[in-house]
Enzyme design. Structure first.
Site, short mmCIF file in Angstrom:
data_model
loop_
_atom_site.label_atom_id
_atom_site.label_comp_id
_atom_site.label_asym_id
_atom_site.label_seq_id
_atom_site.Cartn_x
_atom_site.Cartn_y
_atom_site.Cartn_z
N GLN A 111 2.38 28.51 92.70
CA GLN A 111 2.74 29.11 91.42
C GLN A 111 3.36 28.03 90.52
OE1 GLN A 111 4.68 33.24 91.97
NE2 GLN A 111 5.04 32.17 93.90
N ASP A 114 4.64 22.05 88.22
CA ASP A 114 5.28 20.72 88.12
C ASP A 114 4.41 19.57 88.63
OD1 ASP A 114 7.52 21.73 90.83
OD2 ASP A 114 5.53 20.85 90.96
N HIS A 129 -0.78 29.08 88.14
CA HIS A 129 -0.16 29.21 86.82
C HIS A 129 -0.34 27.99 85.95
CE1 HIS A 129 2.71 32.36 88.77
NE2 HIS A 129 1.53 32.86 88.51
N CYS A 137 -6.25 22.58 73.79
CA CYS A 137 -6.43 22.75 72.34
C CYS A 137 -6.72 24.20 72.01
CB CYS A 137 -7.59 21.86 71.87
SG CYS A 137 -7.96 22.11 70.12
N CYS A 161 -9.53 17.39 66.72
CA CYS A 161 -9.77 18.36 65.63
C CYS A 161 -8.50 18.71 64.88
CB CYS A 161 -10.38 19.65 66.22
SG CYS A 161 -9.20 20.61 67.18
N THR A 199 9.57 31.32 97.11
CA THR A 199 9.24 32.20 95.99
C THR A 199 10.00 33.51 96.13
OG1 THR A 199 7.49 33.33 94.75
CG2 THR A 199 7.16 33.10 97.14
N ASN A 224 12.84 30.79 103.03
CA ASN A 224 13.62 31.03 101.82
C ASN A 224 15.09 31.18 102.24
OD1 ASN A 224 14.75 32.21 99.41
ND2 ASN A 224 12.68 32.85 98.85
N ALA A 242 13.32 24.82 102.24
CA ALA A 242 11.93 24.52 102.60
C ALA A 242 11.82 23.16 103.29
CB ALA A 242 11.07 24.54 101.35
C1 BV8 Z 1 -0.84 39.13 84.37
C2 BV8 Z 1 4.13 29.65 84.21
C3 BV8 Z 1 -2.38 40.61 83.44
C4 BV8 Z 1 4.81 29.34 82.94
C5 BV8 Z 1 4.81 31.81 85.09
C6 BV8 Z 1 3.65 43.56 81.29
C7 BV8 Z 1 2.55 43.00 80.64
C8 BV8 Z 1 1.67 42.13 81.28
C9 BV8 Z 1 1.92 41.78 82.59
C10 BV8 Z 1 3.03 42.33 83.19
C11 BV8 Z 1 3.88 43.22 82.60
N1 BV8 Z 1 4.85 43.57 83.49
C12 BV8 Z 1 4.66 42.91 84.65
C13 BV8 Z 1 3.55 42.17 84.48
C14 BV8 Z 1 2.98 41.30 85.41
C15 BV8 Z 1 3.63 39.94 85.15
C16 BV8 Z 1 4.81 39.85 86.07
O1 BV8 Z 1 4.62 39.69 87.25
N2 BV8 Z 1 6.03 39.98 85.51
C17 BV8 Z 1 7.21 39.91 86.35
C18 BV8 Z 1 8.37 39.39 85.52
C19 BV8 Z 1 7.49 41.30 86.90
N3 BV8 Z 1 2.64 38.96 85.47
C20 BV8 Z 1 1.94 38.39 84.49
O2 BV8 Z 1 2.14 38.56 83.32
C21 BV8 Z 1 0.80 37.50 84.98
N4 BV8 Z 1 -0.39 37.88 84.29
O3 BV8 Z 1 -0.37 40.00 85.03
O4 BV8 Z 1 -1.89 39.30 83.54
C22 BV8 Z 1 -3.61 40.48 82.66
C23 BV8 Z 1 -4.85 40.65 83.30
C24 BV8 Z 1 -6.00 40.56 82.56
C25 BV8 Z 1 -5.93 40.24 81.18
C26 BV8 Z 1 -4.68 40.02 80.57
C27 BV8 Z 1 -3.51 40.15 81.30
C28 BV8 Z 1 1.13 36.05 84.66
C29 BV8 Z 1 2.28 35.61 85.54
C30 BV8 Z 1 2.49 34.10 85.39
C31 BV8 Z 1 3.63 33.85 84.45
N5 BV8 Z 1 3.89 32.40 84.41
N6 BV8 Z 1 5.02 30.49 84.99
C32 BV8 Z 1 6.03 28.49 83.18
O5 BV8 Z 1 6.36 28.15 84.34
O6 BV8 Z 1 6.65 28.14 82.18
S1 BV8 Z 1 5.77 32.74 86.14
C33 BV8 Z 1 7.02 31.83 86.83
O7 BV8 Z 1 7.51 32.67 87.89
C34 BV8 Z 1 6.62 30.55 87.50
O8 BV8 Z 1 5.25 30.28 87.52
C35 BV8 Z 1 7.06 30.78 88.92
O9 BV8 Z 1 6.31 30.11 89.82
C36 BV8 Z 1 6.86 32.23 89.02
C37 BV8 Z 1 7.45 32.89 90.22
O10 BV8 Z 1 8.77 32.45 90.33
P1 BV8 Z 1 9.15 31.69 91.70
O11 BV8 Z 1 8.27 30.51 91.85
O12 BV8 Z 1 9.18 32.67 92.80
O13 BV8 Z 1 10.58 31.15 91.34
P2 BV8 Z 1 11.95 31.96 91.39
O14 BV8 Z 1 12.98 31.14 90.71
O15 BV8 Z 1 11.74 33.38 90.97
O16 BV8 Z 1 12.30 32.01 92.95
C38 BV8 Z 1 12.63 30.79 93.61
C39 BV8 Z 1 12.83 31.17 95.07
O17 BV8 Z 1 13.07 29.98 95.79
C40 BV8 Z 1 14.01 32.08 95.30
O18 BV8 Z 1 13.63 33.13 96.18
C41 BV8 Z 1 15.04 31.17 95.99
O19 BV8 Z 1 15.81 31.87 96.94
C42 BV8 Z 1 14.15 30.19 96.67
N7 BV8 Z 1 14.74 28.87 96.91
C43 BV8 Z 1 15.71 28.24 96.22
N8 BV8 Z 1 15.94 27.02 96.77
C44 BV8 Z 1 15.07 26.89 97.81
C45 BV8 Z 1 14.30 28.06 97.90
N9 BV8 Z 1 13.35 28.25 98.83
C46 BV8 Z 1 13.15 27.24 99.71
N10 BV8 Z 1 13.84 26.09 99.70
C47 BV8 Z 1 14.81 25.88 98.77
N11 BV8 Z 1 15.51 24.72 98.76
#
Ligand code: BV8
Length: 257
Positions: A111, A114, A129, A137, A161, A199, A224, A242
């Site tokens: 996901q 980076d 992602h 573009c 462009c 995640t 995690n 990790a």
């Molecule tokens: C989609 C890129 C449909 C950008 C990201 C309303 C409208 C539309 C969609 C939705 C909606 N409501 C819900 C949705 C679905 C939505 C969604 O899931 N929303 C969430 C908030 C509920 N999803 C979408 O919108 C997706 N698209 O559904 O499209 C569609 C279909 C057809 C046509 C049109 C539309 C798109 C989702 C992608 C969004 N982009 N990022 C950017 O990065 O700037 S999401 C973002 O969150 C990142 O990509 C990231 O990877 C992702 C998940 O987060 P995590 O990676 O899990 O990170 P997080 O901080 O949350 O957790 C870190 C974890 O690591 C923790 O558990 C922690 O304990 C642990 N940790 C910490 N340290 C360590 C560790 N683990 C191991 N070792 C360590 N040392």
């Protein structure tokens, strides 16, 4: 929620069992999130000092936000590019890159945007992602790689462009690249063992991939420091960082062989 801390001896036993599974060279899929890059010094999204604590996802990581204020959105991505540019892949990234060479059919689904997995040497990566080092573009949809940090111009424009360039990442409300998602779904279904590393298992459709793997009969190994919505479904839910836990598993594979 009461979090029963797992006895370290119990976790050591589970690490040995997982190493035993890997010794048989099963079909392995891995799903990573921001947590695997935390030990490289890159902020996660939902952790205590995570990105979404300082910013609201809706204000920055959506097409509407970019439409409304491309400069603000680009300033945020340029700031994240600067953080990532100064960081290196960590032990977790490097071990996964080595496992790809050692395990036939290994596939890495991330996901993260980076680019640290490819810098660590992973080849067979599905970037669900997108990638923060690619610009797209708006006019021609052409994607180019750009590692300039900081960016010389904000917002960057297409040299061909003059159109506005956007980060080639998937924002909330945007569909994931169809082919990549299909490949991730079939790799998850076909997996015999799936690692889910760093995640919060919150964002869809990525968070559904481990459930697909479980339905296909795979054993699920979560790594995690915290519990997640996936923890109760996982065959093993290892508490810890990790890089540290992957080092333990990797050592355990070599211990007995
Ligand atoms: C989609 C890129 C449909 C950008 C990201 C309303 C409208 C539309 C969609 C939705 C909606 N409501 C819900 C949705 C679905 C939505 C969604 O899931 N929303 C969430 C908030 C509920 N999803 C979408 O919108 C997706 N698209 O559904 O499209 C569609 C279909 C057809 C046509 C049109 C539309 C798109 C989702 C992608 C969004 N982009 N990022 C950017 O990065 O700037 S999401 C973002 O969150 C990142 O990509 C990231 O990877 C992702 C998940 O987060 P995590 O990676 O899990 O990170 P997080 O901080 O949350 O957790 C870190 C974890 O690591 C923790 O558990 C922690 O304990 C642990 N940790 C910490 N340290 C360590 C560790 N683990 C191991 N070792 C360590 N040392």
């Amino acid at each position: 929620m009461l979090r029963s801390a797992k006895h370290p001896k119990m976790q050591e036993k589970e690490v040995r069992e997982i190493a035993g599974l890997l010794r048989h060279k099963p079909r392995v899929a891995v799903l990573t999130g921001a947590g695997i890059s935390a030990e490289s010094g890159i902020p996660t999204f939902r952790g205590k000092n995570g990105l979404w604590k300082q910013f609201r996802a809706e204000d920055l990581a959506t097409p509407e936000a970019f439409e409304r204020d491309p400069i603000l959105v680009w300033e945020w991505y340029d700031w994240r590019r600067k953080i990532i540019a100064g960081r290196e892949p960590n032990a977790g990234h490097l071990i996964l890159a080595r496992w790809e060479e050692e395990l036939p059919g290994f596939i890495l689904i991330t996901q993260n945007i980076d680019g640290l997995h490819s810098r660590a040497g992973s080849k067979n990566i599905l970037e669900l992602h997108g990638n923060i080092w690619q610009l797209r573009c708006l006019k021609e949809a052409k994607v180019t790689e750009n590692f300039e940090s900081p960016l010389p111009h904000i917002p960057p424009r297409c040299p061909a462009c003059g159109g506005l360039l956007r980060p080639n990442v998937v924002w909330f409300g945007e569909a994931l690249p169809r082919l990549i998602l299909e490949q991730a779904q079939s790799a998850s279904t076909a997996a015999e063992l799936m690692f889910v590393i760093g995640t919060s298992a919150y964002v869809q459709p990525a968070a559904s991939l481990p459930l697909l793997a479980a339905e296909g009969g795979a054993a699920i190994v979560e790594i995690n420091p915290d519990y997640t919505p996936l923890s109760t479904y996982a065959s093993y839910s290892l508490r810890g960082k990790a890089g540290e836990i992957l080092l333990q598993i990797d050592a355990a594979i070599r211990d007995a062989s």
